[in-house]
Design a protein around this motif. Structure first.
Motif, mmCIF file in Angstrom:
data_model
loop_
_atom_site.group_PDB
_atom_site.id
_atom_site.type_symbol
_atom_site.label_atom_id
_atom_site.label_comp_id
_atom_site.label_asym_id
_atom_site.label_seq_id
_atom_site.Cartn_x
_atom_site.Cartn_y
_atom_site.Cartn_z
ATOM 1 N N LYS A 205 0.754 -1.482 -0.117
ATOM 2 C CA LYS A 205 0.303 0.196 -0.401
ATOM 3 C C LYS A 205 0.928 1.193 -0.272
ATOM 4 O O LYS A 205 1.734 1.593 1.149
ATOM 5 C CB LYS A 205 -0.675 0.076 1.481
ATOM 6 C CG LYS A 205 -1.695 1.655 1.596
ATOM 7 C CD LYS A 205 -2.548 1.680 2.438
ATOM 8 C CE LYS A 205 -3.130 2.279 2.279
ATOM 9 N NZ LYS A 205 -4.119 3.055 3.914
ATOM 10 N N LEU A 206 0.714 2.245 -1.260
ATOM 11 C CA LEU A 206 1.546 3.054 -1.058
ATOM 12 C C LEU A 206 0.708 3.524 -0.371
ATOM 13 O O LEU A 206 -0.221 4.995 -0.245
ATOM 14 C CB LEU A 206 1.469 4.066 -2.771
ATOM 15 C CG LEU A 206 2.485 5.130 -2.779
ATOM 16 C CD1 LEU A 206 4.026 4.859 -2.770
ATOM 17 C CD2 LEU A 206 2.214 5.768 -4.670
ATOM 18 N N ILE A 207 1.783 4.628 0.702
ATOM 19 C CA ILE A 207 1.523 6.125 1.074
ATOM 20 C C ILE A 207 1.348 7.888 1.216
ATOM 21 O O ILE A 207 0.182 8.172 0.650
ATOM 22 C CB ILE A 207 1.880 5.930 2.995
ATOM 23 C CG1 ILE A 207 1.139 4.312 2.900
ATOM 24 C CG2 ILE A 207 1.107 6.929 3.369
ATOM 25 C CD1 ILE A 207 2.040 4.110 4.656
ATOM 26 N N GLU A 208 2.707 7.577 0.171
ATOM 27 C CA GLU A 208 2.905 9.072 0.481
ATOM 28 C C GLU A 208 4.653 8.615 -0.963
ATOM 29 O O GLU A 208 5.318 8.280 -0.357
ATOM 30 C CB GLU A 208 3.120 9.967 1.366
ATOM 31 C CG GLU A 208 3.404 11.215 1.282
ATOM 32 C CD GLU A 208 3.866 12.326 2.538
ATOM 33 O OE1 GLU A 208 3.862 13.560 2.443
ATOM 34 O OE2 GLU A 208 3.942 12.000 3.393
ATOM 35 N N THR A 209 4.140 9.705 -2.265
ATOM 36 C CA THR A 209 5.143 9.727 -2.513
ATOM 37 C C THR A 209 5.915 11.293 -2.047
ATOM 38 O O THR A 209 4.795 12.481 -2.318
ATOM 39 C CB THR A 209 5.438 9.463 -3.915
ATOM 40 O OG1 THR A 209 5.183 8.115 -4.132
ATOM 41 C CG2 THR A 209 6.814 10.046 -4.678
ATOM 42 N N GLU A 210 7.312 11.937 -1.993
ATOM 43 C CA GLU A 210 7.646 13.049 -1.938
ATOM 44 C C GLU A 210 8.318 13.398 -2.804
ATOM 45 O O GLU A 210 9.752 12.774 -2.690
ATOM 46 C CB GLU A 210 7.691 13.912 -0.414
ATOM 47 C CG GLU A 210 8.068 15.005 -0.276
ATOM 48 C CD GLU A 210 8.418 15.128 1.024
ATOM 49 O OE1 GLU A 210 8.428 16.215 2.006
ATOM 50 O OE2 GLU A 210 8.231 13.864 2.208
ATOM 51 N N ASP A 211 8.330 14.123 -3.778
ATOM 52 C CA ASP A 211 9.521 14.881 -4.458
ATOM 53 C C ASP A 211 11.057 16.205 -3.686
ATOM 54 O O ASP A 211 9.990 17.198 -3.930
ATOM 55 C CB ASP A 211 9.394 15.259 -5.928
ATOM 56 C CG ASP A 211 10.372 15.704 -6.910
ATOM 57 O OD1 ASP A 211 11.539 15.419 -6.311
ATOM 58 O OD2 ASP A 211 10.170 16.262 -7.440
ATOM 59 N N LYS A 212 11.895 15.361 -3.846
ATOM 60 C CA LYS A 212 12.612 16.324 -2.210
ATOM 61 C C LYS A 212 13.289 17.152 -3.450
ATOM 62 O O LYS A 212 14.478 18.417 -3.092
ATOM 63 C CB LYS A 212 13.737 15.824 -2.114
ATOM 64 C CG LYS A 212 12.921 14.576 -1.099
ATOM 65 C CD LYS A 212 12.366 15.817 0.425
ATOM 66 C CE LYS A 212 11.852 15.436 1.794
ATOM 67 N NZ LYS A 212 11.735 16.163 3.008
ATOM 68 N N GLY A 213 13.342 17.266 -5.129
ATOM 69 C CA GLY A 213 14.151 17.434 -6.038
ATOM 70 C C GLY A 213 15.848 17.700 -6.544
ATOM 71 O O GLY A 213 16.413 16.431 -5.424
ATOM 72 N N SER A 214 16.158 18.104 -6.990
ATOM 73 C CA SER A 214 17.991 17.786 -7.314
ATOM 74 C C SER A 214 18.490 18.598 -5.859
ATOM 75 O O SER A 214 18.284 19.446 -5.759
ATOM 76 C CB SER A 214 18.165 18.659 -8.153
ATOM 77 O OG SER A 214 17.430 18.399 -9.414
#
Length: 94
Positions: free
Chosen positions: A35-44
Motif C-alpha cells: 500500500k502506497l502512502i505518500e510520494t515526496e519529490d525532494k528535488g535536485s
C-alpha cells in the motif's frame, strides 16, 4: 504489513518525463504488493561525493506498507534500473 520508507536518487541528467516514468515504475511495484502512502519529490541536490560520475541527483522519498518478503524484490528493482544511483529502504516504527 510493516511500514517502510525508501529514499532513492535518480540521475539528474534525465528528462522530467524519464524521471516520472521511473518513479511510476517503483510506485506500481509497491501498489502491486503493498500500500502506497505518500510520494515526496525532494528535488535536485548536490551530492557529498560523486556517485557513478554524477555530482547532483534528484531525490525521492516514498512511505509505504508491505510484507517483509517483498522488500528484497523492490531492492532488486532498484539495482537493475540503471538510472537509479543509490537507494535505501528502512522499516519504520509506526
Amino acid at each position: 504489513m510493516n511500514s517502510y520508507e525508501t529514499v532513492f536518487l535518480i540521475s539528474d541528467t534525465l528528462t522530467d518525463e524519464k524521471k516520472t516514468e521511473i518513479v511510476k515504475k517503483v510506485e506500481d511495484y509497491i501498489r502491486k504488493d503493498g500500500k502506497l502512502i505518500e510520494t515526496e519529490d525532494k528535488g535536485s541536490k548536490q551530492l557529498a561525493y560523486e556517485v557513478k560520475k554524477q555530482k547532483t541527483a534528484h531525490f525521492y522519498v516514498i512511505n509505504f506498507k508491505m510484507k517483509a518478503d517483498n522488500i528484497r524484490e523492490l531492492e532488486r528493482l532498484y539495482r537493475i534500473t540503471d538510472e537509479i544511483l543509490k537507494f535505501i529502504v528502512v522499516r519504520r516504527d509506526d
